[in-house]
Design an enzyme around this catalytic site. Structure first.
Site, PDB file in Angstrom:
ATOM      1  N   ASP A  72       4.100   3.995   8.763  1.00 39.44           N
ATOM      2  CA  ASP A  72       3.298   3.239   9.384  1.00 39.44           C
ATOM      3  C   ASP A  72       4.621   1.964  10.523  1.00 39.44           C
ATOM      4  O   ASP A  72       6.011   2.586  10.862  1.00 39.44           O
ATOM      5  CB  ASP A  72       3.784   1.854   8.519  1.00 39.44           C
TER       6      ASP A  72
ATOM      7  N   ASP B 193       0.832  -1.301   0.224  1.00 44.00           N
ATOM      8  CA  ASP B 193      -0.267  -0.603  -0.518  1.00 44.00           C
ATOM      9  C   ASP B 193       1.396   1.235  -0.199  1.00 44.00           C
ATOM     10  O   ASP B 193       0.150   2.068   0.002  1.00 44.00           O
ATOM     11  CB  ASP B 193      -1.181  -0.140   1.239  1.00 44.00           C
TER      12      ASP B 193
END
Length: 303
Positions: free
Chosen positions: A212, A66
């Protein structure tokens, strides 16, 4: 100097609810820098009038799909659209192998050069410096190697007060010295202080990008005092266990991070597909850090 970021994607893992995977376009003094490149990024660029031809630098934080699965398509389109000038690409070392394999088996020979620099997810380092800014990577704590990015403007020269220098008939070739802070000595020996002829430029600003990561304080030293912080906020805090299992952060934690590090403005993104609407995530982060915004598609934020 212009310093703003346009959000191209805000979803984690999959595109859903009109949210695309992560991508952002940073405009610094009319130079465009692409941060991450999830699936569908070039479609988002067309939608929000971000011209690929103006992008000369791309930064990939890590190799979860992603965050980079739109990259090869974008690079291919640049080739098909006749790009000739080099492109600087920064990301994990295996990214070079991925790109080379894609182009090898599609028999694609790019018309332009990709200048690839591997990032190191174990230490902080300056990876780019030009007349406008410096870009520094720093380690994040995710399931795979992952880096954050700190974009920091450089201090610009002082600005001349046009009316005053023209009234004194100061030669144009003296202007560069004034901009660098030098006093002006007139032909008759009169000294004019620089601060009477110029004003200081604006204070340089900074943008910290944390894709992240699980919550920890190891990277706080690199983002402290940033004017704007983008931080992932994948889950609400009632799913803290899930956030820890997947090495992600909650919206509440993102707010805590901004407050602890004296951030001026917080943007949260990378939202889980379980959330159709995002109001609860925003409210949760704002309960700790009021100046929080949702980093959603099409929004442009001044740093």
């Amino acid at each position: 100097m212009k310093f703003e970021v346009t959000i191209l994607g805000s979803s984690s893992a999959t595109p859903i609810f009109n949210r695309n995977p992560t991508a952002q376009a940073l405009n610094i003094n009319e130079r465009l820098y692409l941060i991450d490149c999830g699936e569908g990024t070039q479609q988002q660029m067309l939608r929000f009038d971000i011209k690929a031809s103006r992008i000369d630098h791309i930064f990939i934080s890590h190799l979860h799909g992603d965050h980079y699965l739109g990259l090869v398509g974008l690079l291919s389109s640049m080739h098909l659209n006749g790009r000739k000038k080099p492109l600087k690409l920064f990301g994990p070392a295996p990214l070079k192998e991925i790109i080379d394999l894609q182009f090898k088996y599609s028999d694609t020979n790019l018309q332009y050069e990709i200048e690839f620099k591997a990032t190191d997810a174990t230490t902080a380092e300056v990876i780019l410096e030009n007349q406008d800014l410096t870009v520094t990577t720093f380690p994040l704590d995710h399931r795979i190697p992952c880096t954050g990015f700190l974009f920091k403007q450089k201090k610009t020269l002082r600005k001349i007060i046009k009316e005053k220098v023209e009234a004194l008939e100061i030669p144009i070739n003296y202007y560069p010295l004034l901009k660098r802070g030098q006093n002006y000595v007139a032909p008759d020996g009169t000294v004019y202080a620089n601060n009477e002829l110029t004003v200081d430029s604006s204070t340089p600003k900074s943008y910290a990008y944390c894709s992240d990561t699980i919550y920890n304080q190891n990277y706080f030293q690199y983002i402290k005092g940033a004017d704007t912080l983008y931080h992932e906020a994948t889950f609400l805090h009632n799913m803290l266990d899930r956030a820890q299992q997947t090495f992600h952060t909650t919206a509440f934690q993102a707010g805590e991070i901004a407050a602890h590090n004296e951030i001026s403005k917080l943007l949260i993104g990378h939202f889980s597909a379980r959330y159709r609407t995002l109001d609860d995530l925003l409210i949760e982060a704002q309960s700790v850090f009021p100046d929080t915004n949702l980093a959603i598609e099409g929004k442009t934020f001044e740093i």
